[in-house]
Design an enzyme around this catalytic site. Structure first.
Site, PDB file in Angstrom:
ATOM      1  N   GLY A  44       0.812  -1.222   0.000  1.00  0.00           N
ATOM      2  CA  GLY A  44       0.000   0.000   0.000  1.00  0.00           C
ATOM      3  C   GLY A  44       0.838   1.261   0.000  1.00  0.00           C
ATOM      4  CG  LEU A  46      -1.013   1.441  -3.759  1.00  0.00           C
ATOM      5  CD1 LEU A  46      -2.202   0.962  -4.601  1.00  0.00           C
ATOM      6  CD2 LEU A  46       0.061   0.357  -3.721  1.00  0.00           C
ATOM      7  CG  HIS A  50       3.213   0.554  -5.378  1.00  0.00           C
ATOM      8  ND1 HIS A  50       3.330   1.628  -4.536  1.00  0.00           N
ATOM      9  CD2 HIS A  50       3.849  -0.475  -4.755  1.00  0.00           C
ATOM     10  CE1 HIS A  50       3.983   1.277  -3.440  1.00  0.00           C
ATOM     11  NE2 HIS A  50       4.324   0.007  -3.541  1.00  0.00           N
ATOM     12  CD  GLN A  74       7.651  -7.558   3.890  1.00  0.00           C
ATOM     13  OE1 GLN A  74       7.039  -8.438   3.282  1.00  0.00           O
ATOM     14  NE2 GLN A  74       8.204  -6.533   3.281  1.00  0.00           N
ATOM     15  CE  LYS A 168      13.159   1.818  -3.719  1.00  0.00           C
ATOM     16  NZ  LYS A 168      12.513   1.149  -2.637  1.00  0.00           N
ATOM     17  CB  VAL A 195       8.870   4.096 -11.394  1.00  0.00           C
ATOM     18  CG1 VAL A 195       8.276   5.440 -11.785  1.00  0.00           C
ATOM     19  CG2 VAL A 195       8.292   2.977 -12.249  1.00  0.00           C
ATOM     20  CB  SER A 204      10.725   4.394  -1.700  1.00  0.00           C
ATOM     21  OG  SER A 204      10.488   3.844  -0.422  1.00  0.00           O
ATOM     22  CB  SER A 205       5.795   3.647   0.706  1.00  0.00           C
ATOM     23  OG  SER A 205       5.272   2.891  -0.366  1.00  0.00           O
ATOM     24  NE  ARG A 206      10.569   1.416   5.189  1.00  0.00           N
ATOM     25  CZ  ARG A 206      10.481   0.134   4.827  1.00  0.00           C
ATOM     26  NH1 ARG A 206      10.830  -0.239   3.611  1.00  0.00           N
ATOM     27  NH2 ARG A 206      10.031  -0.784   5.680  1.00  0.00           N
TER      28      ARG A 206
HETATM   29  P1  AMP Z   1       6.129  -2.420  -1.560  1.00  0.00           P
HETATM   30  O1  AMP Z   1       4.749  -1.858  -1.439  1.00  0.00           O
HETATM   31  O2  AMP Z   1       7.192  -1.441  -1.209  1.00  0.00           O
HETATM   32  O3  AMP Z   1       6.269  -3.759  -0.899  1.00  0.00           O
HETATM   33  O4  AMP Z   1       6.343  -2.693  -3.105  1.00  0.00           O
HETATM   34  C1  AMP Z   1       5.466  -3.501  -3.846  1.00  0.00           C
HETATM   35  C2  AMP Z   1       6.069  -3.775  -5.190  1.00  0.00           C
HETATM   36  O5  AMP Z   1       6.276  -2.542  -5.878  1.00  0.00           O
HETATM   37  C3  AMP Z   1       7.442  -4.467  -5.099  1.00  0.00           C
HETATM   38  O6  AMP Z   1       7.540  -5.434  -6.127  1.00  0.00           O
HETATM   39  C4  AMP Z   1       8.397  -3.326  -5.323  1.00  0.00           C
HETATM   40  O7  AMP Z   1       9.644  -3.714  -5.858  1.00  0.00           O
HETATM   41  C5  AMP Z   1       7.622  -2.477  -6.328  1.00  0.00           C
HETATM   42  N1  AMP Z   1       8.098  -1.097  -6.317  1.00  0.00           N
HETATM   43  C6  AMP Z   1       8.183  -0.273  -5.235  1.00  0.00           C
HETATM   44  N2  AMP Z   1       8.728   0.908  -5.607  1.00  0.00           N
HETATM   45  C7  AMP Z   1       9.006   0.810  -6.943  1.00  0.00           C
HETATM   46  C8  AMP Z   1       9.590   1.678  -7.903  1.00  0.00           C
HETATM   47  N3  AMP Z   1       9.999   2.908  -7.572  1.00  0.00           N
HETATM   48  N4  AMP Z   1       9.716   1.242  -9.166  1.00  0.00           N
HETATM   49  C9  AMP Z   1       9.319  -0.012  -9.513  1.00  0.00           C
HETATM   50  N5  AMP Z   1       8.753  -0.874  -8.650  1.00  0.00           N
HETATM   51  C10 AMP Z   1       8.597  -0.481  -7.380  1.00  0.00           C
END
Ligand code: AMP
Length: 301
Positions: A44, A46, A50, A74, A168, A195, A204-206
């Site tokens: 999430g 997003l 994503h 995790q 990523k 991306v 990144s969400s962070r």
């Molecule tokens: P997360 O919500 O951070 O667990 O990410 C979910 C999915 O989105 C994972 O497969 C991540 O590698 C992908 N993802 C997160 N950030 C990016 C990004 N900037 N570019 C491409 N994929 C991403």
């Protein structure tokens, strides 16, 4: 806000599935009709990273299911599980706008009914060896076991034909691919390139944790990684001295701590001394309390 809630809950388009039973019923119908199912697992909050995965799935599959689940197993005890950004209504709305077909939003109780009070005590864990030992695995013990266990559970619930993961999280991508190979799962793993923001910072969400000042430092991680990659694409250069130089350079550029910067075999993730074949350069760094990761390929000339 009320209108927001109404639109998402009574959405005409996206199906919001909250239980395993609902997902299985939906998937059964799709399988009967030979539909190709794409899965995009997420935690999430997003963003465009994503959305790129979702768009890719919509292009390639008949039916796309995204998931939103902040996976407790995790996160380590001192990590950001409770403060991790959560914005379910907004996420569902955005997925709907992209024309995503369904989203699975389970509760912790739904996925870990026997271990609600401490999901870490789950008895069955899938653990990929070797690939999980170095890089992020060294600094986040148990993280990848938690990730692969939850991803496998999601695979068994959704039974997708194709699952989409971002480069990523390169180590995660390689671990998931290995798990799929080792367990003979009939699922194709599609890797989607990272991306980035206009200034190169991997989205990144962070990134939401960064202050204005820190946000100006953050994109330098990518530019420095590109510099290292360019230098080491020339054959015959020893990696370690270059990495040491860049570790110093990152610190001078405002990063507070370098967790690791490493060059590894692009598939096995084993350390590389000289780049002879395509390799991967990965780093994890801290700015204040925020941990950033990024990676780029090194393609020998
Ligand atoms: P997360 O919500 O951070 O667990 O990410 C979910 C999915 O989105 C994972 O497969 C991540 O590698 C992908 N993802 C997160 N950030 C990016 C990004 N900037 N570019 C491409 N994929 C991403």
């Amino acid at each position: 806000m009320e209108g927001y809630l109404k639109k998402s809950i009574f959405n005409d388009n996206i199906k919001v599935l909250r239980t395993i039973k609902e997902v299985r019923a939906e998937v059964n119908e799709l399988k009967k009709r030979n539909k190709v199912i794409g899965l995009v697992p997420t935690m999430g909050a997003l963003h465009d990273g994503h959305f790129e995965l979702v768009k890719r799935s919509i292009e390639q599959c008949d039916y796309t299911i995204a998931t939103i689940f902040v996976n407790p197993i995790q996160f380590g005890p001192n990590e950001d599980f409770s403060s991790y950004p959560r914005q379910e209504e907004k996420d569902i709305d955005n997925l709907d706008k992209l024309r995503c077909d369904a989203v699975f939003v389970p509760t912790i109780e739904e996925l870990f009914p026997d271990n609600i009070s401490n999901p870490h005590e789950i008895l069955t864990v899938v653990s990929v060896k070797k690939l999980t030992e170095g890089l992020c695995g060294k600094f986040r013990p148990g993280h990848f076991d938690g990730m692969s266990t939850e991803v496998l559970k999601t695979f068994m619930i959704v039974m997708p034909d194709i699952a989409y993961f971002g480069e990523k999280d390169y180590q995660q991508l390689m671990i998931v691919k290995q798990m799929v190979r080792d367990l003979n799962l009939p699922i194709c793993i599609e890797a989607v390139p990272t991306v980035r923001e206009a200034d190169g910072l991997a989205i990144s969400s962070r990134n939401a944790y960064l202050t204005g000042e820190q946000r100006l430092i953050a994109p330098k991680l990518y530019t420095q990684l590109l510099d290292v990659s360019r230098q080491l694409s020339e054959k015959g250069i020893k990696c370690l001295p270059v990495l040491e130089k860049y570790e110093e350079s990152l610190l001078k550029n405002g990063f507070d701590r370098i967790e690791y910067i490493a060059i590894v075999d692009k598939d096995k993730l084993t350390p590389v001394e000289y780049v002879e074949n395509e390799a991967r350069l990965l780093a994890a760094v801290w700015i204040g309390d925020t941990r950033l990761i990024d990676n780029v390929p090194i393609i020998p000339e």
